[in-house]
Design an enzyme around this catalytic site. Structure first.
Site, PDB file in Angstrom:
ATOM      1  N   ASP A  71       0.809  -1.224   0.000  1.00 54.28           N
ATOM      2  CA  ASP A  71       0.000   0.000   0.000  1.00 54.28           C
ATOM      3  C   ASP A  71       0.846   1.280   0.000  1.00 54.28           C
ATOM      4  O   ASP A  71       0.301   2.369   0.202  1.00 54.28           O
ATOM      5  CB  ASP A  71      -0.924   0.004   1.229  1.00 54.28           C
ATOM      6  CG  ASP A  71      -2.135  -0.908   1.024  1.00 54.28           C
ATOM      7  OD1 ASP A  71      -2.953  -0.600   0.145  1.00 54.28           O
ATOM      8  OD2 ASP A  71      -2.237  -1.936   1.725  1.00 54.28           O
ATOM      9  N   GLU A  76      -0.268   9.582   1.583  1.00 55.52           N
ATOM     10  CA  GLU A  76      -0.997  10.527   2.437  1.00 55.52           C
ATOM     11  C   GLU A  76      -1.209   9.982   3.850  1.00 55.52           C
ATOM     12  O   GLU A  76      -1.258  10.748   4.818  1.00 55.52           O
ATOM     13  CB  GLU A  76      -2.383  10.805   1.822  1.00 55.52           C
ATOM     14  CG  GLU A  76      -3.323  11.487   2.796  1.00 55.52           C
ATOM     15  CD  GLU A  76      -4.705  11.713   2.251  1.00 55.52           C
ATOM     16  OE1 GLU A  76      -5.094  12.870   2.142  1.00 55.52           O
ATOM     17  OE2 GLU A  76      -5.400  10.730   1.919  1.00 55.52           O
ATOM     18  N   ASP A  77      -1.341   8.664   3.959  1.00 55.44           N
ATOM     19  CA  ASP A  77      -1.659   8.080   5.258  1.00 55.44           C
ATOM     20  C   ASP A  77      -0.508   8.123   6.245  1.00 55.44           C
ATOM     21  O   ASP A  77      -0.695   7.873   7.430  1.00 55.44           O
ATOM     22  CB  ASP A  77      -2.145   6.627   5.067  1.00 55.44           C
ATOM     23  CG  ASP A  77      -3.482   6.605   4.348  1.00 55.44           C
ATOM     24  OD1 ASP A  77      -4.335   7.436   4.687  1.00 55.44           O
ATOM     25  OD2 ASP A  77      -3.657   5.777   3.434  1.00 55.44           O
ATOM     26  N   ARG A  96       0.719  -1.933   7.156  1.00 63.07           N
ATOM     27  CA  ARG A  96       1.211  -0.644   6.664  1.00 63.07           C
ATOM     28  C   ARG A  96       2.178   0.029   7.643  1.00 63.07           C
ATOM     29  O   ARG A  96       2.786   1.043   7.314  1.00 63.07           O
ATOM     30  CB  ARG A  96       0.023   0.278   6.350  1.00 63.07           C
ATOM     31  CG  ARG A  96      -0.912  -0.308   5.299  1.00 63.07           C
ATOM     32  CD  ARG A  96      -1.803   0.738   4.684  1.00 63.07           C
ATOM     33  NE  ARG A  96      -1.023   1.810   4.090  1.00 63.07           N
ATOM     34  CZ  ARG A  96      -1.539   2.935   3.603  1.00 63.07           C
ATOM     35  NH1 ARG A  96      -2.830   3.125   3.651  1.00 63.07           N
ATOM     36  NH2 ARG A  96      -0.764   3.862   3.072  1.00 63.07           N
ATOM     37  N   ARG A 142      -9.298   2.886  11.385  1.00 66.74           N
ATOM     38  CA  ARG A 142      -7.840   3.075  11.308  1.00 66.74           C
ATOM     39  C   ARG A 142      -7.296   4.102  12.304  1.00 66.74           C
ATOM     40  O   ARG A 142      -6.093   4.127  12.567  1.00 66.74           O
ATOM     41  CB  ARG A 142      -7.458   3.531   9.899  1.00 66.74           C
ATOM     42  CG  ARG A 142      -7.771   2.545   8.794  1.00 66.74           C
ATOM     43  CD  ARG A 142      -6.794   1.396   8.768  1.00 66.74           C
ATOM     44  NE  ARG A 142      -7.121   0.425   7.735  1.00 66.74           N
ATOM     45  CZ  ARG A 142      -6.711   0.511   6.474  1.00 66.74           C
ATOM     46  NH1 ARG A 142      -5.977   1.537   6.087  1.00 66.74           N
ATOM     47  NH2 ARG A 142      -7.048  -0.418   5.606  1.00 66.74           N
ATOM     48  N   HIS A 170     -11.979   6.026   5.292  1.00 63.12           N
ATOM     49  CA  HIS A 170     -11.438   7.229   5.943  1.00 63.12           C
ATOM     50  C   HIS A 170     -12.428   8.392   5.863  1.00 63.12           C
ATOM     51  O   HIS A 170     -13.298   8.409   4.999  1.00 63.12           O
ATOM     52  CB  HIS A 170     -10.168   7.678   5.211  1.00 63.12           C
ATOM     53  CG  HIS A 170      -8.983   6.784   5.407  1.00 63.12           C
ATOM     54  ND1 HIS A 170      -8.227   6.320   4.353  1.00 63.12           N
ATOM     55  CD2 HIS A 170      -8.409   6.293   6.530  1.00 63.12           C
ATOM     56  CE1 HIS A 170      -7.238   5.575   4.823  1.00 63.12           C
ATOM     57  NE2 HIS A 170      -7.327   5.542   6.129  1.00 63.12           N
ATOM     58  N   VAL A 261      -8.580  -0.687  -4.776  1.00 65.39           N
ATOM     59  CA  VAL A 261      -8.068  -1.008  -3.440  1.00 65.39           C
ATOM     60  C   VAL A 261      -8.270   0.182  -2.488  1.00 65.39           C
ATOM     61  O   VAL A 261      -7.422   0.494  -1.642  1.00 65.39           O
ATOM     62  CB  VAL A 261      -6.591  -1.471  -3.479  1.00 65.39           C
ATOM     63  CG1 VAL A 261      -6.499  -2.879  -4.049  1.00 65.39           C
ATOM     64  CG2 VAL A 261      -5.735  -0.519  -4.318  1.00 65.39           C
ATOM     65  N   CYS A 267      -4.917  10.335  -1.445  1.00 64.57           N
ATOM     66  CA  CYS A 267      -4.003   9.336  -0.852  1.00 64.57           C
ATOM     67  C   CYS A 267      -2.661   9.288  -1.534  1.00 64.57           C
ATOM     68  O   CYS A 267      -1.664   8.898  -0.937  1.00 64.57           O
ATOM     69  CB  CYS A 267      -4.544   7.918  -0.985  1.00 64.57           C
ATOM     70  SG  CYS A 267      -6.272   7.746  -0.835  1.00 64.57           S
TER      71      CYS A 267
HETATM   72  C1  CIR Z   1      -5.595   0.860   2.599  1.00 65.24           C
HETATM   73  O1  CIR Z   1      -6.544   0.108   2.818  1.00 65.24           O
HETATM   74  O2  CIR Z   1      -4.931   1.328   3.498  1.00 65.24           O
HETATM   75  C2  CIR Z   1      -5.259   1.189   1.169  1.00 65.24           C
HETATM   76  N1  CIR Z   1      -5.568   0.070   0.327  1.00 65.24           N
HETATM   77  C3  CIR Z   1      -6.009   2.402   0.700  1.00 65.24           C
HETATM   78  C4  CIR Z   1      -5.580   3.647   1.424  1.00 65.24           C
HETATM   79  C5  CIR Z   1      -6.300   4.833   0.964  1.00 65.24           C
HETATM   80  N2  CIR Z   1      -5.795   5.996   1.587  1.00 65.24           N
HETATM   81  C6  CIR Z   1      -6.499   7.100   1.798  1.00 65.24           C
HETATM   82  O3  CIR Z   1      -7.696   7.148   1.578  1.00 65.24           O
HETATM   83  N3  CIR Z   1      -5.855   8.117   2.351  1.00 65.24           N
END
Ligand code: CIR
Length: 274
Positions: A71, A76-77, A96, A142, A170, A261, A267
């Site tokens: 991922d 961004e996460d 992650r 999360r 999110h 995904v 992101c």
């Molecule tokens: C996840 O599930 O963490 C990733 N497949 C998707 C993350 C998306 N991130 C976001 O919306 N900031």
């Protein structure tokens, strides 16, 4: 007044992105995609997204992908950045955790002041919306309360409002900022409930533009330009009409492989504006 200041100050912008790993087909998704992820197509879409950013910011820093982290393009996460300060997150999904290390180094090199999440805090940047000088933190699967407390500590001068994410991954999957006082909001009961909570906590500070269909409310605002998703049909049209009315520069980008995904437009980059 952060809204008034917005139009006048000279802002320097850097975007950080991270490549698509060979392991991208193993990226997390809440429901398995009907079609598997096409790696080559994902890389092409990512390249177009990066090209679009290059036209909008002074510099795009491209960090290499890491196969250990399927991922990792969803950069961004891993951090919340406001001006010269950043909170390095502790991502909520176990697979992650560790993605943030490369980002911490990149931000240090940019001389950004770094804060860390205190255990047992968990937080994904996708849950953090910065709008009109306020922070809205989604309490989601999360992001927990301790994570939100670390966010408040990292940005002591910014008011942090906690918003319950009733559905979806999110907060920003369903709501994003399209101008200082206007939010794009997915037209679903869960998203409208989140918007109502934002309004309640800010005495009705925002206006909303409803979008149709999942994903369309996630847009990237860079100065006077807005990147929106090209493949969501009507979902994006309503937004485009709105932007044109405000003489904004609208750039539709196709990220369908990332939608598979649960990824959106925000992101895929970390924006530094200072
Ligand atoms: C996840 O599930 O963490 C990733 N497949 C998707 C993350 C998306 N991130 C976001 O919306 N900031």
């Amino acid at each position: 007044d952060p809204d008034a200041a917005e139009g006048t100050k000279m802002v320097s912008r850097i975007a950080i992105v991270r490549g698509v790993p060979d392991s991208f087909c193993d990226a997390l998704s809440m429901t398995p995609p009907p079609q598997p992820v096409d790696l080559e197509r994902a890389r092409l879409q990512h390249a177009v997204y990066v090209d679009v950013l290059k036209d909008l910011v002074q510099e795009v820093i491209e960090l290499p992908a890491d196969n250990k982290y399927p991922d990792c393009p969803f950069i961004e996460d891993t951090a919340v950045v406001i001006g010269n300060r950043a909170l390095i997150t502790h991502p909520g999904a176990a697979s992650r955790q560790g993605e943030e290390e490369a980002i911490r180094e990149a931000l240090k090199q940019l001389r950004i002041h770094i804060s860390e999440v205190e255990p047992p805090g968990l937080i994904d940047g996708g849950d953090v919306l910065y709008a009109s000088g306020m922070l809205f933190a989604g309490n989601s699967s999360r992001t927990n309360v301790a994570g939100i407390e670390s966010l408040q500590k990292a940005f002591p001068d910014v008011r942090v409002h906690t918003i319950r994410v009733g559905e979806g991954l999110h907060l920003k999957s369903a709501i994003s900022s399209i101008s200082p006082k206007i939010l794009a909001v997915e037209d679903s009961p869960a998203a409208i409930a989140m918007f109502d909570e934002i309004q309640q906590k800010t005495d009705g500070h925002f206006k909303m533009v409803k979008t149709l269909g999942p994903g369309a409310a996630n847009t990237v605002l860079v100065g006077d330009a807005v990147i929106c998703s090209a493949t969501l049909g009507l979902g994006s049209l309503k937004l485009e009409a709105h932007y044109k009315q405000h003489a904004r520069h609208v750039i539709p980008v196709d990220i369908s492989e990332f939608h598979k995904v649960d990824g959106g437009l925000t992101c895929l980059s970390l924006l530094i504006e200072r």
